[in-house]
Design a protein around this motif. Structure first.
Motif, PDB file in Angstrom:
ATOM      1  N   ARG A   1      10.964 -18.764 -14.467  1.00 52.44           N
ATOM      2  CA  ARG A   1      10.767 -17.018 -15.069  1.00 52.44           C
ATOM      3  C   ARG A   1       9.551 -16.798 -13.923  1.00 52.44           C
ATOM      4  NH1 ARG A   1      10.202 -17.291 -20.671  1.00 52.44           N
ATOM      5  NH2 ARG A   1      12.639 -16.532 -20.279  1.00 52.44           N
ATOM      6  N   SER A   2       9.379 -15.817 -14.067  1.00 51.50           N
ATOM      7  CA  SER A   2       8.291 -15.035 -12.884  1.00 51.50           C
ATOM      8  C   SER A   2       7.443 -14.144 -13.854  1.00 51.50           C
ATOM      9  CB  SER A   2       8.450 -14.466 -10.944  1.00 51.50           C
ATOM     10  OG  SER A   2       9.269 -15.728 -10.447  1.00 51.50           O
ATOM     11  N   VAL A   3       6.124 -14.273 -13.917  1.00 52.01           N
ATOM     12  CA  VAL A   3       5.338 -13.009 -14.055  1.00 52.01           C
ATOM     13  C   VAL A   3       5.045 -11.694 -13.081  1.00 52.01           C
ATOM     14  CG1 VAL A   3       2.682 -14.185 -13.725  1.00 52.01           C
ATOM     15  CG2 VAL A   3       4.107 -12.190 -15.378  1.00 52.01           C
ATOM     16  N   VAL A   4       5.520 -10.473 -13.360  1.00 50.10           N
ATOM     17  CA  VAL A   4       4.896  -9.607 -12.251  1.00 50.10           C
ATOM     18  C   VAL A   4       3.652  -9.165 -12.341  1.00 50.10           C
ATOM     19  CG1 VAL A   4       6.019  -7.376 -11.371  1.00 50.10           C
ATOM     20  CG2 VAL A   4       7.264  -8.847 -11.831  1.00 50.10           C
ATOM     21  N   LEU A   5       2.683  -9.363 -11.250  1.00 48.95           N
ATOM     22  CA  LEU A   5       1.517  -8.110 -10.809  1.00 48.95           C
ATOM     23  C   LEU A   5       1.162  -7.885 -10.096  1.00 48.95           C
ATOM     24  CD1 LEU A   5      -0.529 -11.845 -10.878  1.00 48.95           C
ATOM     25  CD2 LEU A   5      -0.327 -10.285 -13.330  1.00 48.95           C
ATOM     26  N   PHE A   6       0.241  -6.890 -10.475  1.00 51.32           N
ATOM     27  CA  PHE A   6       0.277  -5.509  -9.514  1.00 51.32           C
ATOM     28  C   PHE A   6      -1.072  -5.796  -8.937  1.00 51.32           C
ATOM     29  CE2 PHE A   6       3.325  -3.096 -12.647  1.00 51.32           C
ATOM     30  CZ  PHE A   6       3.324  -2.982 -11.420  1.00 51.32           C
ATOM     31  N   PRO A   7      -1.520  -6.257  -7.502  1.00 59.75           N
ATOM     32  CA  PRO A   7      -2.898  -7.098  -7.353  1.00 59.75           C
ATOM     33  C   PRO A   7      -3.769  -5.995  -6.642  1.00 59.75           C
ATOM     34  CG  PRO A   7      -0.578  -6.793  -5.542  1.00 59.75           C
ATOM     35  CD  PRO A   7      -0.397  -6.772  -6.775  1.00 59.75           C
ATOM     36  N   GLU A   8      -3.294  -4.882  -6.701  1.00 61.17           N
ATOM     37  CA  GLU A   8      -4.360  -3.355  -6.445  1.00 61.17           C
ATOM     38  C   GLU A   8      -4.835  -2.533  -7.708  1.00 61.17           C
ATOM     39  OE1 GLU A   8      -1.782  -0.681  -2.458  1.00 61.17           O
ATOM     40  OE2 GLU A   8      -0.583  -1.413  -4.076  1.00 61.17           O
ATOM     41  N   GLY A   9      -4.123  -2.956  -8.241  1.00 67.58           N
ATOM     42  CA  GLY A   9      -4.730  -2.761 -10.339  1.00 67.58           C
ATOM     43  C   GLY A   9      -4.300  -1.522 -10.482  1.00 67.58           C
ATOM     44  N   THR A  10      -3.809  -1.133  -9.978  1.00 69.98           N
ATOM     45  CA  THR A  10      -3.642   0.867 -10.234  1.00 69.98           C
ATOM     46  C   THR A  10      -3.434   1.123  -9.265  1.00 69.98           C
ATOM     47  OG1 THR A  10      -4.122   2.671 -10.940  1.00 69.98           O
ATOM     48  CG2 THR A  10      -5.729   1.591  -9.488  1.00 69.98           C
ATOM     49  N   ARG A  11      -2.543   2.073  -9.503  1.00 73.22           N
ATOM     50  CA  ARG A  11      -1.812   3.553  -8.312  1.00 73.22           C
ATOM     51  C   ARG A  11      -2.658   3.599  -7.165  1.00 73.22           C
ATOM     52  NH1 ARG A  11       0.504   8.981 -10.367  1.00 73.22           N
ATOM     53  NH2 ARG A  11      -1.113   8.574 -11.597  1.00 73.22           N
ATOM     54  N   THR A  12      -2.623   3.366  -6.246  1.00 75.17           N
ATOM     55  CA  THR A  12      -3.262   2.993  -4.941  1.00 75.17           C
ATOM     56  C   THR A  12      -3.688   4.970  -3.740  1.00 75.17           C
ATOM     57  OG1 THR A  12      -3.761   2.480  -2.178  1.00 75.17           O
ATOM     58  CG2 THR A  12      -1.625   2.967  -2.987  1.00 75.17           C
ATOM     59  N   LYS A  13      -4.948   5.511  -4.307  1.00 75.08           N
ATOM     60  CA  LYS A  13      -4.642   7.003  -2.795  1.00 75.08           C
ATOM     61  C   LYS A  13      -4.682   6.648  -1.648  1.00 75.08           C
ATOM     62  CE  LYS A  13      -7.378   8.827  -7.364  1.00 75.08           C
ATOM     63  NZ  LYS A  13      -8.543   8.870  -7.477  1.00 75.08           N
ATOM     64  N   THR A  14      -4.313   6.012  -0.966  1.00 71.73           N
ATOM     65  CA  THR A  14      -4.691   5.291   0.562  1.00 71.73           C
ATOM     66  C   THR A  14      -3.104   5.689   0.917  1.00 71.73           C
ATOM     67  OG1 THR A  14      -4.195   2.930   1.098  1.00 71.73           O
ATOM     68  CG2 THR A  14      -7.146   3.701   0.349  1.00 71.73           C
ATOM     69  N   GLU A  15      -3.098   5.837   2.485  1.00 68.72           N
ATOM     70  CA  GLU A  15      -1.625   5.305   3.012  1.00 68.72           C
ATOM     71  C   GLU A  15      -1.293   4.552   2.737  1.00 68.72           C
ATOM     72  OE1 GLU A  15      -0.019   8.303   4.064  1.00 68.72           O
ATOM     73  OE2 GLU A  15      -2.024   9.364   3.781  1.00 68.72           O
ATOM     74  N   SER A  16      -2.112   3.268   3.025  1.00 69.87           N
ATOM     75  CA  SER A  16      -1.407   2.159   3.118  1.00 69.87           C
ATOM     76  C   SER A  16      -2.442   1.618   1.377  1.00 69.87           C
ATOM     77  CB  SER A  16      -2.304   1.358   4.186  1.00 69.87           C
ATOM     78  OG  SER A  16      -1.607  -0.367   4.817  1.00 69.87           O
ATOM     79  N   LEU A  17      -1.665  -0.053   1.893  1.00 68.66           N
ATOM     80  CA  LEU A  17      -2.348  -0.382   0.358  1.00 68.66           C
ATOM     81  C   LEU A  17      -4.004  -0.794   0.177  1.00 68.66           C
ATOM     82  CD1 LEU A  17       0.853  -1.383   1.248  1.00 68.66           C
ATOM     83  CD2 LEU A  17      -0.400  -4.141   0.356  1.00 68.66           C
ATOM     84  N   GLY A  18      -4.479  -0.597  -0.873  1.00 71.27           N
ATOM     85  CA  GLY A  18      -5.339  -0.362  -1.823  1.00 71.27           C
ATOM     86  C   GLY A  18      -6.774  -2.302  -1.214  1.00 71.27           C
ATOM     87  N   PRO A  19      -6.721  -2.881  -2.230  1.00 74.04           N
ATOM     88  CA  PRO A  19      -7.539  -3.734  -1.903  1.00 74.04           C
ATOM     89  C   PRO A  19      -6.865  -4.251  -3.556  1.00 74.04           C
ATOM     90  CG  PRO A  19      -9.462  -1.845  -2.247  1.00 74.04           C
ATOM     91  CD  PRO A  19      -7.712  -1.363  -1.950  1.00 74.04           C
ATOM     92  N   PHE A  20      -7.214  -5.371  -3.037  1.00 73.91           N
ATOM     93  CA  PHE A  20      -6.323  -6.264  -3.873  1.00 73.91           C
ATOM     94  C   PHE A  20      -7.694  -7.387  -4.900  1.00 73.91           C
ATOM     95  CE2 PHE A  20      -2.075  -7.637  -1.812  1.00 73.91           C
ATOM     96  CZ  PHE A  20      -1.477  -6.687  -1.831  1.00 73.91           C
ATOM     97  N   LYS A  21      -7.115  -7.767  -5.854  1.00 70.76           N
ATOM     98  CA  LYS A  21      -7.793  -8.075  -6.987  1.00 70.76           C
ATOM     99  C   LYS A  21      -6.778  -9.681  -6.840  1.00 70.76           C
ATOM    100  CE  LYS A  21      -8.596  -4.851 -10.301  1.00 70.76           C
ATOM    101  NZ  LYS A  21      -9.729  -4.181  -9.751  1.00 70.76           N
TER     102      LYS A  21
END
Length: 257
Positions: free
Chosen positions: A165-185
């Motif tokens: 089993r794995s937990v699923v995490l969103f490292p950006e924390g929220t939906r990003t507004k940038t063209e690429s990936l947002g900053p990661f926590k």
């Protein structure tokens, strides 16, 4: 600085003609709320029964698949990537966050052989009815008011999980507004270091083209879900360096599409 502007994205190619999409949307509007209530309240009645968790997650997965079908959205993952996930163990899953379709798409594409769960903020557990269902379904309760407590809770929960089993995490924390990936926590890297697990990055492409911010009903089209090779933390470097290395690996996959 991330680029937040650019040319408007090209409209996605619908997978169904409008004459097919229209009756699907009508069925969704009529039956969708009833189906949602059944899925939402089933845990309150069945959460303590033996085998509930496995049955419930499979039911939710099928529900997500039906929802995407009614929305005329196809989630695409290669057979090789599905096999990779089916055999994946002792990992934490991290995915980028582009739209409200991301969770449904992930649920639709992950093979049944892969067990997983999500982390949810503590406030959602406050209502007794939801708490019974969330705990029965195996969601991880996170108190976001205290970063230290949140990390301790998450690490303890992951440490107690079976390797499958794995937990699923969103490292950006929220939906990003940038063209690429947002900053990661740093949460996923910290938990991986604490528990000795690897990180399984998954990159979602084009979900924001189908459901951009401010739009209520998604467009028809295809969302690509790309599974990357396992990421292993390096204890010889700082947490920030590991976070940046993970983000760069996911950006390389995201930007090449």
């Amino acid at each position: 600085m991330e680029n937040t502007s650019g040319p408007p994205p090209q409209a996605p190619t619908p997978i169904d003609p409008w004459i097919v999409r229209l009756p699907k949307r009508i069925v969704l509007v009529i039956l969708g709320p009833i189906y949602f209530l059944l899925i939402s309240f089933a845990p309150a009645l069945c959460a303590r029964r033996k085998g509930f968790r496995g049955w419930y997650w499979r039911t939710v997965k099928r529900s997500c698949s039906r929802l995407l079908w009614l929305l005329s959205i196809k989630a695409d993952m290669t057979d090789a990537e599905k096999d990779m996930l089916a055999q994946d163990t002792n990992s934490i899953i991290v995915i980028n966050h582009r739209s409200h379709l991301d969770g449904f798409t992930l649920m639709d594409t992950i093979p049944d052989e892969k067990w997983f769960t999500f982390a949810a903020k503590k406030e959602l557990f406050d209502a007794k009815l939801l708490r019974t269902g969330f705990l029965g379904a195996g969601l991880v309760e996170i108190d976001r008011k205290s970063g230290k407590v949140a990390m301790e809770t998450l690490s303890a929960s992951v440490g107690d999980m079976p390797a499958r089993r794995s937990v699923v995490l969103f490292p950006e924390g929220t939906r990003t507004k940038t063209e690429s990936l947002g900053p990661f926590k740093a949460g996923a890297v910290l938990v991986a270091r604490e528990t000795g697990r690897s990180i399984r990055p998954i990159v979602i492409h084009d979900s924001d083209r189908l459901l951009p911010r401010g739009r209520f009903l998604p467009l028809s089209g295809t969302i690509r879900v790309e599974v990357l090779t396992s990421f292993h933390c390096d204890p010889e470097v700082s947490v920030d360096e590991d976070v940046e290395r993970l983000r760069n690996a996911m950006i390389a996959a995201f930007d090449k599409a």
